[in-house]
Scaffold this active site. Sequence first.
Site, PDB file in Angstrom:
ATOM      1  N   GLY A 174       0.860  -1.182   0.000  1.00  0.00           N
ATOM      2  CA  GLY A 174       0.000   0.000   0.000  1.00  0.00           C
ATOM      3  C   GLY A 174       0.885   1.216   0.000  1.00  0.00           C
ATOM      4  O   GLY A 174       1.849   1.287  -0.761  1.00  0.00           O
ATOM      5  N   GLU A 175       0.610   2.130   0.879  1.00  0.00           N
ATOM      6  CA  GLU A 175       1.384   3.368   0.979  1.00  0.00           C
ATOM      7  C   GLU A 175       1.967   3.432   2.392  1.00  0.00           C
ATOM      8  O   GLU A 175       1.237   3.625   3.354  1.00  0.00           O
ATOM      9  CB  GLU A 175       0.455   4.542   0.662  1.00  0.00           C
ATOM     10  CG  GLU A 175       1.133   5.876   0.646  1.00  0.00           C
ATOM     11  CD  GLU A 175       2.337   5.921  -0.285  1.00  0.00           C
ATOM     12  OE1 GLU A 175       2.253   5.452  -1.430  1.00  0.00           O
ATOM     13  OE2 GLU A 175       3.387   6.426   0.161  1.00  0.00           O
ATOM     14  N   SER A 176       3.283   3.258   2.466  1.00  0.00           N
ATOM     15  CA  SER A 176       3.890   3.093   3.800  1.00  0.00           C
ATOM     16  C   SER A 176       3.706   4.305   4.710  1.00  0.00           C
ATOM     17  O   SER A 176       3.539   4.153   5.919  1.00  0.00           O
ATOM     18  CB  SER A 176       5.369   2.750   3.666  1.00  0.00           C
ATOM     19  OG  SER A 176       6.036   3.741   2.929  1.00  0.00           O
ATOM     20  N   CYS A 202       6.053  -5.440   0.266  1.00  0.00           N
ATOM     21  CA  CYS A 202       6.226  -4.118  -0.346  1.00  0.00           C
ATOM     22  C   CYS A 202       6.161  -3.007   0.697  1.00  0.00           C
ATOM     23  O   CYS A 202       7.095  -2.876   1.481  1.00  0.00           O
ATOM     24  CB  CYS A 202       5.223  -3.946  -1.473  1.00  0.00           C
ATOM     25  SG  CYS A 202       5.744  -2.688  -2.631  1.00  0.00           S
ATOM     26  N   ARG A 231      12.794   3.269  -0.418  1.00  0.00           N
ATOM     27  CA  ARG A 231      11.452   3.262  -1.028  1.00  0.00           C
ATOM     28  C   ARG A 231      11.566   3.606  -2.512  1.00  0.00           C
ATOM     29  O   ARG A 231      12.458   4.346  -2.905  1.00  0.00           O
ATOM     30  CB  ARG A 231      10.564   4.311  -0.363  1.00  0.00           C
ATOM     31  CG  ARG A 231      10.273   4.041   1.080  1.00  0.00           C
ATOM     32  CD  ARG A 231       9.491   5.204   1.685  1.00  0.00           C
ATOM     33  NE  ARG A 231       8.207   5.371   1.034  1.00  0.00           N
ATOM     34  CZ  ARG A 231       7.455   6.464   1.155  1.00  0.00           C
ATOM     35  NH1 ARG A 231       7.871   7.474   1.881  1.00  0.00           N
ATOM     36  NH2 ARG A 231       6.298   6.547   0.536  1.00  0.00           N
ATOM     37  N   HIS A 244       4.840  -8.645  -4.458  1.00  0.00           N
ATOM     38  CA  HIS A 244       3.460  -8.825  -3.970  1.00  0.00           C
ATOM     39  C   HIS A 244       2.918 -10.224  -4.255  1.00  0.00           C
ATOM     40  O   HIS A 244       2.143 -10.396  -5.204  1.00  0.00           O
ATOM     41  CB  HIS A 244       2.535  -7.851  -4.710  1.00  0.00           C
ATOM     42  CG  HIS A 244       2.662  -6.432  -4.316  1.00  0.00           C
ATOM     43  ND1 HIS A 244       2.023  -5.893  -3.221  1.00  0.00           N
ATOM     44  CD2 HIS A 244       3.342  -5.421  -4.889  1.00  0.00           C
ATOM     45  CE1 HIS A 244       2.309  -4.612  -3.130  1.00  0.00           C
ATOM     46  NE2 HIS A 244       3.107  -4.299  -4.133  1.00  0.00           N
ATOM     47  N   GLU A 287       0.516 -11.552  -2.931  1.00  0.00           N
ATOM     48  CA  GLU A 287      -0.946 -11.496  -2.786  1.00  0.00           C
ATOM     49  C   GLU A 287      -1.635 -11.078  -4.083  1.00  0.00           C
ATOM     50  O   GLU A 287      -2.853 -11.149  -4.189  1.00  0.00           O
ATOM     51  CB  GLU A 287      -1.331 -10.569  -1.614  1.00  0.00           C
ATOM     52  CG  GLU A 287      -1.153  -9.070  -1.840  1.00  0.00           C
ATOM     53  CD  GLU A 287       0.298  -8.575  -1.667  1.00  0.00           C
ATOM     54  OE1 GLU A 287       1.249  -9.395  -1.705  1.00  0.00           O
ATOM     55  OE2 GLU A 287       0.468  -7.351  -1.521  1.00  0.00           O
TER      56      GLU A 287
HETATM   57  N1  GLN Z   1       6.202   2.750  -2.831  1.00  0.00           N
HETATM   58  C1  GLN Z   1       5.220   2.488  -1.827  1.00  0.00           C
HETATM   59  C2  GLN Z   1       5.623   3.147  -0.494  1.00  0.00           C
HETATM   60  O1  GLN Z   1       6.572   3.827  -0.437  1.00  0.00           O
HETATM   61  C3  GLN Z   1       5.027   0.987  -1.642  1.00  0.00           C
HETATM   62  C4  GLN Z   1       4.358   0.423  -2.858  1.00  0.00           C
HETATM   63  C5  GLN Z   1       3.616  -0.850  -2.665  1.00  0.00           C
HETATM   64  O2  GLN Z   1       3.329  -1.308  -1.537  1.00  0.00           O
HETATM   65  N2  GLN Z   1       3.235  -1.430  -3.773  1.00  0.00           N
HETATM   66  O3  GLN Z   1       4.950   2.980   0.474  1.00  0.00           O
END
Ligand code: GLN
Length: 199
Positions: free
Chosen positions: A47-49, A79, A106, A172, A174
């Site tokens: 997701g978005e860290s 990820c 990242r 991923h 999943e």
């Molecule tokens: N680039 C995203 C981040 O910095 C991670 C991307 C992903 O989970 N597919 O959180």
Amino acid sequence: MTKIGVLALQGDFLEHKKILVEIGSDVVEVRLPEHLNDLEGLIIPGGESTTIVQLIDTYKLRKPLQELTSQGLPVWGTCAGMIVMSNKLTDKYPTPLNLMNITVSRNAFGRQLDSFETELSISELDNPDYHAVFIRAPSVCNVGKNVEIIAQLEDGTPVAVKEGNALATSFHPELTNDNRMHQYFLKIVENEKFQHRLI
Ligand code: GLN
């Protein structure tokens, strides 16, 4: 049934949940500290860290997650989950949880290659051939001495790492139909359960 939690604050937790149900686990969506009770394993999704870490702090999950991991709870980050688990980032944000002794960068694959698929060889799988999906993926730039590298890109960049019961993948599993990495995580969880029963 093995009870696995999936951190369900943001990101692709439903995809993890679907595979875990398919392979016969009991799944709990984790949003609050009380949802961590009695878990035998935990997945931190992609997701978005920055958002995930912000919500972890808002819902007071940082400390319980750190405590449970240090007590040996198997945790797997995919990820963004890998970014969350690291102990150091080359980026300014977010402040990772320090669940694993890895330094992570990242969006390390830049704009052109920010999403790609490639074949990997994953040493822990019976048949190591594995098709992996990377989406704005992080890369591991440094690993501590107890960290095992279980998969790497052709140029040597680690993309799957394990330290004790903590597992992190840049890709991923999943988002594919291949559930072998989830089976592998379940094996780590079962093994931890077995060892506890012996004590
Ligand atoms: N680039 C995203 C981040 O910095 C991670 C991307 C992903 O989970 N597919 O959180």
